[in-house]
Design a protein around this motif. Structure first.
Motif, PDB file in Angstrom:
ATOM      1  N   GLY A 253       0.805  -1.222   0.000  1.00  0.00           N
ATOM      2  CA  GLY A 253       0.000   0.000   0.000  1.00  0.00           C
ATOM      3  C   GLY A 253       0.833   1.265   0.000  1.00  0.00           C
ATOM      4  N   GLU A 254       1.976   1.246   0.679  1.00  0.00           N
ATOM      5  CA  GLU A 254       2.830   2.425   0.719  1.00  0.00           C
ATOM      6  C   GLU A 254       3.457   2.697  -0.643  1.00  0.00           C
ATOM      7  OE1 GLU A 254       5.667   2.328   3.861  1.00  0.00           O
ATOM      8  OE2 GLU A 254       4.148   2.222   5.451  1.00  0.00           O
ATOM      9  N   VAL A 255       3.736   1.646  -1.391  1.00  0.00           N
ATOM     10  CA  VAL A 255       4.260   1.814  -2.751  1.00  0.00           C
ATOM     11  C   VAL A 255       3.221   2.511  -3.620  1.00  0.00           C
ATOM     12  CG1 VAL A 255       4.981   0.592  -4.847  1.00  0.00           C
ATOM     13  CG2 VAL A 255       5.822  -0.156  -2.611  1.00  0.00           C
ATOM     14  N   VAL A 256       1.974   2.078  -3.496  1.00  0.00           N
ATOM     15  CA  VAL A 256       0.892   2.684  -4.267  1.00  0.00           C
ATOM     16  C   VAL A 256       0.719   4.161  -3.880  1.00  0.00           C
ATOM     17  CG1 VAL A 256      -1.573   2.613  -4.805  1.00  0.00           C
ATOM     18  CG2 VAL A 256      -0.293   0.480  -4.522  1.00  0.00           C
ATOM     19  N   SER A 257       0.796   4.446  -2.592  1.00  0.00           N
ATOM     20  CA  SER A 257       0.647   5.825  -2.122  1.00  0.00           C
ATOM     21  C   SER A 257       1.740   6.716  -2.699  1.00  0.00           C
ATOM     22  CB  SER A 257       0.689   5.869  -0.590  1.00  0.00           C
ATOM     23  OG  SER A 257      -0.423   5.197  -0.030  1.00  0.00           O
ATOM     24  N   ARG A 258       2.968   6.218  -2.717  1.00  0.00           N
ATOM     25  CA  ARG A 258       4.066   7.001  -3.290  1.00  0.00           C
ATOM     26  C   ARG A 258       3.856   7.212  -4.792  1.00  0.00           C
ATOM     27  NH1 ARG A 258       7.315   3.833   0.296  1.00  0.00           N
ATOM     28  NH2 ARG A 258       7.868   2.405  -1.396  1.00  0.00           N
ATOM     29  N   ASN A 259       3.339   6.193  -5.452  1.00  0.00           N
ATOM     30  CA  ASN A 259       3.057   6.327  -6.876  1.00  0.00           C
ATOM     31  C   ASN A 259       1.995   7.392  -7.131  1.00  0.00           C
ATOM     32  OD1 ASN A 259       4.881   4.300  -7.420  1.00  0.00           O
ATOM     33  ND2 ASN A 259       3.343   2.724  -7.833  1.00  0.00           N
ATOM     34  N   PHE A 260       0.951   7.402  -6.305  1.00  0.00           N
ATOM     35  CA  PHE A 260      -0.110   8.398  -6.450  1.00  0.00           C
ATOM     36  C   PHE A 260       0.456   9.815  -6.302  1.00  0.00           C
ATOM     37  CE2 PHE A 260      -4.571   6.487  -5.876  1.00  0.00           C
ATOM     38  CZ  PHE A 260      -4.225   5.345  -6.572  1.00  0.00           C
ATOM     39  N   GLU A 261       1.304  10.006  -5.309  1.00  0.00           N
ATOM     40  CA  GLU A 261       1.898  11.329  -5.093  1.00  0.00           C
ATOM     41  C   GLU A 261       2.768  11.725  -6.279  1.00  0.00           C
ATOM     42  OE1 GLU A 261       3.898  11.032  -1.373  1.00  0.00           O
ATOM     43  OE2 GLU A 261       2.044  11.089  -0.183  1.00  0.00           O
ATOM     44  N   ARG A 262       3.478  10.749  -6.839  1.00  0.00           N
ATOM     45  CA  ARG A 262       4.323  11.020  -8.004  1.00  0.00           C
ATOM     46  C   ARG A 262       3.466  11.391  -9.216  1.00  0.00           C
ATOM     47  NH1 ARG A 262       5.975   7.403 -11.737  1.00  0.00           N
ATOM     48  NH2 ARG A 262       5.377   5.651 -10.387  1.00  0.00           N
ATOM     49  N   TYR A 263       2.343  10.709  -9.384  1.00  0.00           N
ATOM     50  CA  TYR A 263       1.436  11.031 -10.482  1.00  0.00           C
ATOM     51  C   TYR A 263       0.898  12.456 -10.327  1.00  0.00           C
ATOM     52  CZ  TYR A 263       1.345   5.972 -11.467  1.00  0.00           C
ATOM     53  OH  TYR A 263       1.682   4.685 -11.764  1.00  0.00           O
ATOM     54  N   GLY A 264       0.561  12.824  -9.091  1.00  0.00           N
ATOM     55  CA  GLY A 264       0.030  14.157  -8.847  1.00  0.00           C
ATOM     56  C   GLY A 264       1.013  15.252  -9.243  1.00  0.00           C
ATOM     57  N   LYS A 265       2.273  15.054  -8.886  1.00  0.00           N
ATOM     58  CA  LYS A 265       3.309  16.021  -9.257  1.00  0.00           C
ATOM     59  C   LYS A 265       3.507  16.053 -10.768  1.00  0.00           C
ATOM     60  CE  LYS A 265       5.870  15.654  -4.894  1.00  0.00           C
ATOM     61  NZ  LYS A 265       7.142  15.235  -4.250  1.00  0.00           N
ATOM     62  N   LYS A 266       3.413  14.880 -11.376  1.00  0.00           N
ATOM     63  CA  LYS A 266       3.618  14.766 -12.821  1.00  0.00           C
ATOM     64  C   LYS A 266       2.605  15.591 -13.603  1.00  0.00           C
ATOM     65  CE  LYS A 266       3.401  11.294 -16.525  1.00  0.00           C
ATOM     66  NZ  LYS A 266       3.188   9.854 -16.834  1.00  0.00           N
ATOM     67  N   VAL A 267       1.340  15.564 -13.169  1.00  0.00           N
ATOM     68  CA  VAL A 267       0.283  16.266 -13.915  1.00  0.00           C
ATOM     69  C   VAL A 267      -0.060  17.620 -13.307  1.00  0.00           C
ATOM     70  CG1 VAL A 267      -0.691  14.129 -14.798  1.00  0.00           C
ATOM     71  CG2 VAL A 267      -1.522  15.046 -12.617  1.00  0.00           C
ATOM     72  N   LYS A 270      -1.974  20.278  -7.353  1.00  0.00           N
ATOM     73  CA  LYS A 270      -1.379  20.856  -6.153  1.00  0.00           C
ATOM     74  C   LYS A 270      -1.925  20.226  -4.875  1.00  0.00           C
ATOM     75  CE  LYS A 270      -0.410  25.317  -8.331  1.00  0.00           C
ATOM     76  NZ  LYS A 270      -0.629  26.785  -8.281  1.00  0.00           N
ATOM     77  N   GLU A 271      -3.149  19.706  -4.917  1.00  0.00           N
ATOM     78  CA  GLU A 271      -3.726  19.068  -3.741  1.00  0.00           C
ATOM     79  C   GLU A 271      -3.041  17.725  -3.471  1.00  0.00           C
ATOM     80  OE1 GLU A 271      -5.462  20.384  -6.136  1.00  0.00           O
ATOM     81  OE2 GLU A 271      -6.559  22.015  -5.174  1.00  0.00           O
ATOM     82  N   ARG A 272      -3.234  17.236  -2.250  1.00  0.00           N
ATOM     83  CA  ARG A 272      -2.691  15.920  -1.902  1.00  0.00           C
ATOM     84  C   ARG A 272      -3.314  14.864  -2.803  1.00  0.00           C
ATOM     85  NH1 ARG A 272      -3.865  14.476   3.987  1.00  0.00           N
ATOM     86  NH2 ARG A 272      -2.764  12.586   3.351  1.00  0.00           N
ATOM     87  N   CYS A 273      -2.495  13.939  -3.262  1.00  0.00           N
ATOM     88  CA  CYS A 273      -2.969  12.870  -4.137  1.00  0.00           C
ATOM     89  C   CYS A 273      -2.548  11.533  -3.534  1.00  0.00           C
ATOM     90  CB  CYS A 273      -2.402  13.026  -5.549  1.00  0.00           C
ATOM     91  SG  CYS A 273      -2.922  14.540  -6.382  1.00  0.00           S
ATOM     92  N   THR A 274      -3.406  10.944  -2.748  1.00  0.00           N
ATOM     93  CA  THR A 274      -3.134   9.655  -2.111  1.00  0.00           C
ATOM     94  C   THR A 274      -4.384   8.793  -2.214  1.00  0.00           C
ATOM     95  OG1 THR A 274      -3.938  10.367   0.064  1.00  0.00           O
ATOM     96  CG2 THR A 274      -1.605  10.785  -0.427  1.00  0.00           C
ATOM     97  N   PRO A 275      -4.254   7.480  -2.024  1.00  0.00           N
ATOM     98  CA  PRO A 275      -5.445   6.629  -2.002  1.00  0.00           C
ATOM     99  C   PRO A 275      -6.453   7.086  -0.954  1.00  0.00           C
ATOM    100  CG  PRO A 275      -3.484   5.276  -2.220  1.00  0.00           C
ATOM    101  CD  PRO A 275      -3.004   6.686  -1.970  1.00  0.00           C
ATOM    102  N   TYR A 276      -5.956   7.625   0.155  1.00  0.00           N
ATOM    103  CA  TYR A 276      -6.829   8.127   1.221  1.00  0.00           C
ATOM    104  C   TYR A 276      -7.689   9.284   0.714  1.00  0.00           C
ATOM    105  CZ  TYR A 276      -8.106   9.853   5.905  1.00  0.00           C
ATOM    106  OH  TYR A 276      -8.785  10.278   7.021  1.00  0.00           O
ATOM    107  N   VAL A 277      -7.087  10.178  -0.078  1.00  0.00           N
ATOM    108  CA  VAL A 277      -7.833  11.304  -0.650  1.00  0.00           C
ATOM    109  C   VAL A 277      -8.849  10.797  -1.673  1.00  0.00           C
ATOM    110  CG1 VAL A 277      -7.645  13.410  -2.035  1.00  0.00           C
ATOM    111  CG2 VAL A 277      -5.974  12.963  -0.233  1.00  0.00           C
ATOM    112  N   PHE A 278      -8.483   9.776  -2.432  1.00  0.00           N
ATOM    113  CA  PHE A 278      -9.424   9.184  -3.379  1.00  0.00           C
ATOM    114  C   PHE A 278     -10.627   8.599  -2.633  1.00  0.00           C
ATOM    115  CE2 PHE A 278      -6.478   9.956  -6.613  1.00  0.00           C
ATOM    116  CZ  PHE A 278      -6.973   9.552  -7.848  1.00  0.00           C
ATOM    117  N   ARG A 279     -10.376   8.024  -1.455  1.00  0.00           N
ATOM    118  CA  ARG A 279     -11.472   7.475  -0.637  1.00  0.00           C
ATOM    119  C   ARG A 279     -12.397   8.602  -0.179  1.00  0.00           C
ATOM    120  NH1 ARG A 279     -13.099   3.176   2.974  1.00  0.00           N
ATOM    121  NH2 ARG A 279     -13.113   3.835   5.151  1.00  0.00           N
TER     122      ARG A 279
END
Length: 334
Positions: A253-267, A270-279
């Motif tokens: 799960g932590e790997v996925v969370s880091r990936n989400f944050e990386r995707y957010g920066k990529k596109v 500015k808001e937090r981009c984590t699985p928790y935020v998606f929930r």
């Protein structure tokens, strides 16, 4: 001379503090820090016997390691000779809150785990004082986690490279969380038999559920199509897990969370981009679409309705829209 006089007073004051601390330690039961560390292993074994989820056990260990690091590097204690005391734990809270200025959520997570262990020590008569009562959670402002807008969700969905397995897997994870609000660690532990492609449901088994209660989540047609492809890949790799890592084991799960944050920066989100935020985003969208809060509570797997409330963030325009739809005064003025 003035400096000499001041240092003399400071020395006396320090001696008084040491005397008070020694007396306090004697009253608290004379448990060395090393003994305090050793008992933690027994605490973990007890919690395993109670049936705590592996993730919860992992979190207890991780947070205790953070506390031990503070004891050595910040307080510079000699664990075999120094004793635990009331001040020993209150200073940790003070350090996080006023020295490091950690967010309330971070502090409360660390305090909750420590309080659990301290309460266990007292109940099992290892200490004659319940130190957990001294640690109060930091008040946090409500509605601190905001859902993603539709615009930012679409940007996030375009971020993973779906030509790779990891990218396709992460894209599917985004869709599934937006579809049914499942927790990331529950999703990562999903086995192939947990997914019923025909009935379009996903079962969260009791042993992987945060609340230890099983629940069945409905899925959309789009989610089922994506899951069927992932399951085919898992089967061909002889993996029991729907969401694999590169080694065919379950993805962390932590790997996925880091990936989400990386995707957010990529596109450029500015808001937090984590699985928790998606929930959170799922919960808010569900209420906007008309789902009642009790149904939402059951889908999200909350024991308390107040917990579900914390996930729902409605903007002012949403409140105005719902108020206009209710038309509570119009019925009287027809």
């Amino acid at each position: 001379m003035a400096n000499v006089k001041f240092n003399s007073k400071k020395s006396k004051f320090t001696d008084v503090l040491k005397t008070v601390e020694i007396n306090e330690q004697e009253n608290d039961g004379n448990m060395t820090i090393q003994h305090f560390y050793d008992l933690f292993d027994i605490f973990i074994k007890d919690k395993k016997l109670e049936g705590l989820a592996p993730r919860t056990i992992y979190d207890h260990k991780k947070l205790f390691d953070i506390f031990k690091n503070y004891v050595i590097k910040v307080r510079e204690c000699q664990i075999e000779h120094d004793f635990i005391s009331s001040d020993f734990f209150k200073q940790y809270l003070y350090y996080m809150h006023f020295d490091k200025h950690y967010k309330a959520g971070t502090i409360n997570i660390r305090i909750s785990s420590l309080k659990c262990y301290l309460n266990w020590l007292f109940k099992n008569k290892y200490t004659n004082k319940n130190y957990s009562l001294l640690l109060k959670k930091v008040k946090r402002s409500e509605d601190t986690v905001h859902p993603l807008s539709d615009y930012n969700v679409k940007k996030m969905l375009n971020a993973p490279n779906q030509n790779t397995y990891a990218g396709f897997r992460d894209f599917t994870i985004m869709i599934i969380i937006l579809d049914c609000g499942i927790r990331i660690n529950e999703l990562c532990n999903t086995l192939i038999p947990d997914v019923d492609l025909k009935e379009k449901t996903l079962t969260v088994r009791g042993e992987i559920s945060k609340t230890r209660k099983a629940r069945i989540l409905p899925l959309s047609k789009q989610s089922v199509i994506l899951l069927r492809q992932l399951i085919d890949i898992s089967v061909s790799n002889t993996s029991p897990y729907v969401f694999m890592s590169n080694s065919s084991d379950k993805v962390d799960g932590e790997v996925v969370s880091r990936n989400f944050e990386r995707y957010g920066k990529k596109v450029g989100v500015k808001e937090r981009c984590t699985p928790y935020v998606f929930r959170h985003t799922f919960a808010t969208n569900a209420v906007k679409s008309g789902m009642d809060v009790f149904t939402l509570q059951r889908i999200m797997g909350h024991n308390q309705i107040t917990t579900t409330r914390q996930y729902v963030q409605l903007e002012t325009k949403d409140l105005i829209k719902k108020h206009d739809k209710m038309n509570s005064i119009g019925r009287y003025l027809k």
